[in-house]
Motif scaffolding. Structure first.
Motif, PDB file in Angstrom:
ATOM      1  N   GLN A   1      24.443 -37.880  26.175  1.00  0.00           N
ATOM      2  CA  GLN A   1      23.359 -37.069  26.732  1.00  0.00           C
ATOM      3  C   GLN A   1      22.008 -37.332  26.068  1.00  0.00           C
ATOM      4  OE1 GLN A   1      24.178 -35.164  29.463  1.00  0.00           O
ATOM      5  NE2 GLN A   1      26.077 -36.307  29.130  1.00  0.00           N
ATOM      6  N   GLY A   2      21.971 -38.239  25.114  1.00  0.00           N
ATOM      7  CA  GLY A   2      20.728 -38.576  24.435  1.00  0.00           C
ATOM      8  C   GLY A   2      20.933 -39.739  23.496  1.00  0.00           C
ATOM      9  N   ILE A   3      19.843 -40.198  22.907  1.00  0.00           N
ATOM     10  CA  ILE A   3      19.856 -41.303  21.954  1.00  0.00           C
ATOM     11  C   ILE A   3      19.294 -40.802  20.627  1.00  0.00           C
ATOM     12  CG2 ILE A   3      18.855 -43.564  21.398  1.00  0.00           C
ATOM     13  CD1 ILE A   3      18.833 -44.168  24.390  1.00  0.00           C
ATOM     14  N   GLY A   4      20.005 -41.084  19.550  1.00  0.00           N
ATOM     15  CA  GLY A   4      19.521 -40.687  18.235  1.00  0.00           C
ATOM     16  C   GLY A   4      20.604 -39.983  17.423  1.00  0.00           C
ATOM     17  N   GLU A   5      20.274 -39.636  16.247  1.00  0.00           N
ATOM     18  CA  GLU A   5      19.014 -39.733  15.552  1.00  0.00           C
ATOM     19  C   GLU A   5      18.748 -41.195  15.214  1.00  0.00           C
ATOM     20  OE1 GLU A   5      16.829 -37.842  11.604  1.00  0.00           O
ATOM     21  OE2 GLU A   5      18.983 -37.615  11.868  1.00  0.00           O
TER      22      GLU A   5
ATOM     23  N   VAL B   1      15.213 -38.862  23.308  1.00  0.00           N
ATOM     24  CA  VAL B   1      15.349 -39.687  22.099  1.00  0.00           C
ATOM     25  C   VAL B   1      14.981 -38.848  20.883  1.00  0.00           C
ATOM     26  CG1 VAL B   1      14.542 -41.738  20.862  1.00  0.00           C
ATOM     27  CG2 VAL B   1      14.810 -41.811  23.358  1.00  0.00           C
ATOM     28  N   LEU B   2      15.945 -38.638  19.998  1.00  0.00           N
ATOM     29  CA  LEU B   2      15.705 -37.954  18.721  1.00  0.00           C
ATOM     30  C   LEU B   2      15.306 -39.011  17.702  1.00  0.00           C
ATOM     31  CD1 LEU B   2      15.792 -35.468  16.857  1.00  0.00           C
ATOM     32  CD2 LEU B   2      18.246 -35.886  16.563  1.00  0.00           C
ATOM     33  N   LEU B   3      14.061 -38.970  17.280  1.00  0.00           N
ATOM     34  CA  LEU B   3      13.468 -40.035  16.462  1.00  0.00           C
ATOM     35  C   LEU B   3      13.107 -39.527  15.077  1.00  0.00           C
ATOM     36  CD1 LEU B   3      12.178 -42.953  16.435  1.00  0.00           C
ATOM     37  CD2 LEU B   3      10.043 -41.830  17.123  1.00  0.00           C
TER      38      LEU B   3
ATOM     39  N   TRP C   1      10.892 -35.198  17.809  1.00  0.00           N
ATOM     40  CA  TRP C   1      10.484 -35.737  16.500  1.00  0.00           C
ATOM     41  C   TRP C   1      11.230 -34.988  15.407  1.00  0.00           C
ATOM     42  CZ3 TRP C   1       4.932 -35.371  14.072  1.00  0.00           C
ATOM     43  CH2 TRP C   1       4.817 -36.321  13.036  1.00  0.00           C
ATOM     44  N   ALA C   2      12.177 -35.672  14.768  1.00  0.00           N
ATOM     45  CA  ALA C   2      13.024 -35.052  13.756  1.00  0.00           C
ATOM     46  C   ALA C   2      12.204 -34.549  12.580  1.00  0.00           C
ATOM     47  CB  ALA C   2      14.078 -36.048  13.271  1.00  0.00           C
ATOM     48  N   HIS C   3      12.387 -33.268  12.267  1.00  0.00           N
ATOM     49  CA  HIS C   3      11.750 -32.614  11.110  1.00  0.00           C
ATOM     50  C   HIS C   3      10.233 -32.726  11.110  1.00  0.00           C
ATOM     51  CE1 HIS C   3      15.809 -33.766   9.924  1.00  0.00           C
ATOM     52  NE2 HIS C   3      15.424 -35.010   9.781  1.00  0.00           N
ATOM     53  N   ALA C   4       9.640 -32.987  12.264  1.00  0.00           N
ATOM     54  CA  ALA C   4       8.188 -33.154  12.354  1.00  0.00           C
ATOM     55  C   ALA C   4       7.677 -34.201  11.370  1.00  0.00           C
ATOM     56  CB  ALA C   4       7.472 -31.821  12.115  1.00  0.00           C
ATOM     57  N   GLY C   5       8.480 -35.254  11.176  1.00  0.00           N
ATOM     58  CA  GLY C   5       8.060 -36.353  10.312  1.00  0.00           C
ATOM     59  C   GLY C   5       8.260 -36.126   8.831  1.00  0.00           C
ATOM     60  N   THR C   6       8.928 -35.043   8.452  1.00  0.00           N
ATOM     61  CA  THR C   6       9.180 -34.766   7.040  1.00  0.00           C
ATOM     62  C   THR C   6      10.607 -35.151   6.682  1.00  0.00           C
ATOM     63  OG1 THR C   6       9.995 -32.490   7.338  1.00  0.00           O
ATOM     64  CG2 THR C   6       7.606 -32.803   7.216  1.00  0.00           C
TER      65      THR C   6
ATOM     66  N   ILE D   1       9.219 -30.866  19.101  1.00  0.00           N
ATOM     67  CA  ILE D   1       9.347 -30.884  17.643  1.00  0.00           C
ATOM     68  C   ILE D   1      10.680 -30.289  17.222  1.00  0.00           C
ATOM     69  CG2 ILE D   1       8.324 -30.182  15.451  1.00  0.00           C
ATOM     70  CD1 ILE D   1       6.588 -32.075  17.156  1.00  0.00           C
ATOM     71  N   ASP D   2      11.437 -31.047  16.437  1.00  0.00           N
ATOM     72  CA  ASP D   2      12.698 -30.598  15.854  1.00  0.00           C
ATOM     73  C   ASP D   2      12.399 -29.903  14.526  1.00  0.00           C
ATOM     74  OD1 ASP D   2      15.299 -30.445  14.704  1.00  0.00           O
ATOM     75  OD2 ASP D   2      15.080 -32.481  13.912  1.00  0.00           O
ATOM     76  N   LEU D   3      12.733 -28.609  14.459  1.00  0.00           N
ATOM     77  CA  LEU D   3      12.487 -27.829  13.240  1.00  0.00           C
ATOM     78  C   LEU D   3      13.744 -27.733  12.383  1.00  0.00           C
ATOM     79  CD1 LEU D   3      10.383 -24.881  14.738  1.00  0.00           C
ATOM     80  CD2 LEU D   3       9.531 -26.840  13.425  1.00  0.00           C
ATOM     81  N   SER D   4      14.504 -28.822  12.280  1.00  0.00           N
ATOM     82  CA  SER D   4      15.727 -28.738  11.494  1.00  0.00           C
ATOM     83  C   SER D   4      15.402 -28.513  10.022  1.00  0.00           C
ATOM     84  CB  SER D   4      16.593 -29.976  11.712  1.00  0.00           C
ATOM     85  OG  SER D   4      15.852 -31.154  11.584  1.00  0.00           O
TER      86      SER D   4
END
Length: 333
Positions: A139-143, A181-183, A215-220, A250-253
């Motif tokens: 269902q998606g690509i990533g991380e 896409v989870l990047l 965007w995983a963790h907003a780039g953090t 934005i992914d807030l993991s």
């Protein structure tokens, strides 16, 4: 992963005040960096205990070497200087684990395909074969690991980039199959307190407007926080990017809970609440655990103070609904 004192204290204070709602864990790795896992029974048990109806589940696209000259197996990818290598078998393990569940249990998982080298222009062909081998499963690509501090430093070759030619091919395929896409693309290095790698992300977003980027963790990352702590430019930058790119979520993991969403007393930061209220359809949450599931509930409950401070419709969107909107149309129906 250890939860900080403020995190745990905030959870204790709010545990009796939480509004009942369903949760999707939008970022969960079934295996760790040695491709080992607690297994599906342990994961399903934690999900049942933690109000998690579904999980966006993926493997880990790399494996850590236990080097011949190391007397003790490292506990994490950064445990020693032994190299890391790209590992496509992670998708096979995840596929088998889900296929062995009963139909109702299978519905609780949203599998993402991750086992490819983002620096390889052949990766797009590998992904296409995997999608066609099991139609409708992924269902998606990533991380997708592009810039990822010490992790990519331990992989042979150059650090993958979000805007590489190889990844541009992957994005076109993602658009063809309507896959989000989870990047993972770090916004900066361990030393620079500015958006050093922003151009790489923006080129990917701008040249692929039809692709739904998360965007995983907003780039953090955990490593960036260890060296940099809070990066003050992150929140204003997110507002700018969300205004500019309709295809960005934005992914807030977990690395975003502290020091960004919550202050040192475990209270929601007003400016972050304002950002979430302004863009309630553009954020998702996740645990980002890797193979071990004991902390899934604790991490997801760490979002309670923030969600409880938001209007109910915004809280439910971020906790559950937003991720469903990102899925391929046939899967979401």
């Amino acid at each position: 992963m250890k939860l900080k004192t403020g995190f745990a204290f905030s959870l204790l204070l709010t545990s009796q005040l939480v509004t009942a709602r369903e949760y999707i864990d939008g970022h969960l790795h079934y295996v760790d960096f040695f491709q080992e896992t607690d297994g599906m029974p342990a994961l399903l048990k934690v999900m049942d205990e933690s109000d998690i109806t579904q999980a966006v589940i993926m493997g880990i696209p790399v494996a850590k070497t236990w080097d011949e000259n190391e007397p003790k197996k490292p506990r994490y990818y950064a445990g020693d200087d032994a190299p890391i290598y790209w590992y496509s078998g992670t998708d096979l393990e995840l596929h088998a684990a889900i296929e062995n569940l009963n139909p109702e249990q299978q519905k609780r998982f949203i599998p993402f395909l991750s086992g490819f080298n983002p620096d390889d222009k052949n990766a797009v062909n590998h992904i296409r074969r995997a999608l066609e081998l099991n139609p409708g499963f992924w269902q998606g690509i990533g991380e997708v690991f592009t810039r990822h501090d010490d992790l990519t430093a331990l992989i042979h070759g150059s650090a993958p980039r979000a805007n590489s030619e190889a990844m541009m091919k992957v994005y076109k395929l993602a658009a063809e199959f309507d896959l989000p896409v989870l990047l993972h693309s770090n916004i900066t290095s361990k030393r620079e307190r500015n958006p050093l790698y922003l151009e790489e992300l923006e080129e990917a977003l701008g040249k692929n407007p039809e692709v739904k980027f998360i965007w995983a963790h907003a780039g953090t990352s955990k490593e960036l926080h260890r060296h940099q702590e809070e990066l003050g430019f992150i929140r204003p930058l997110l507002k700018e990017l969300l205004d500019k790119y309709d295809n960005l979520t934005i992914d807030l993991s977990w690395t975003m809970i502290e020091p960004y969403l919550l202050d040192e007393k475990g209270k929601p930061r007003p400016k972050w609440l304002a950002l979430l209220k302004q863009y309630p359809s553009r954020f998702v949450i996740g645990s980002d655990v890797v193979g071990s599931f004991d902390n899934v509930g604790k991490i997801m409950h760490g979002f309670y103070p923030v969600l409880n401070a938001l209007p109910e419709d915004a809280a439910n969107a971020i906790a559950h609904d937003n991720f469903l909107r990102l899925l391929p149309k046939k899967a979401a129906d």
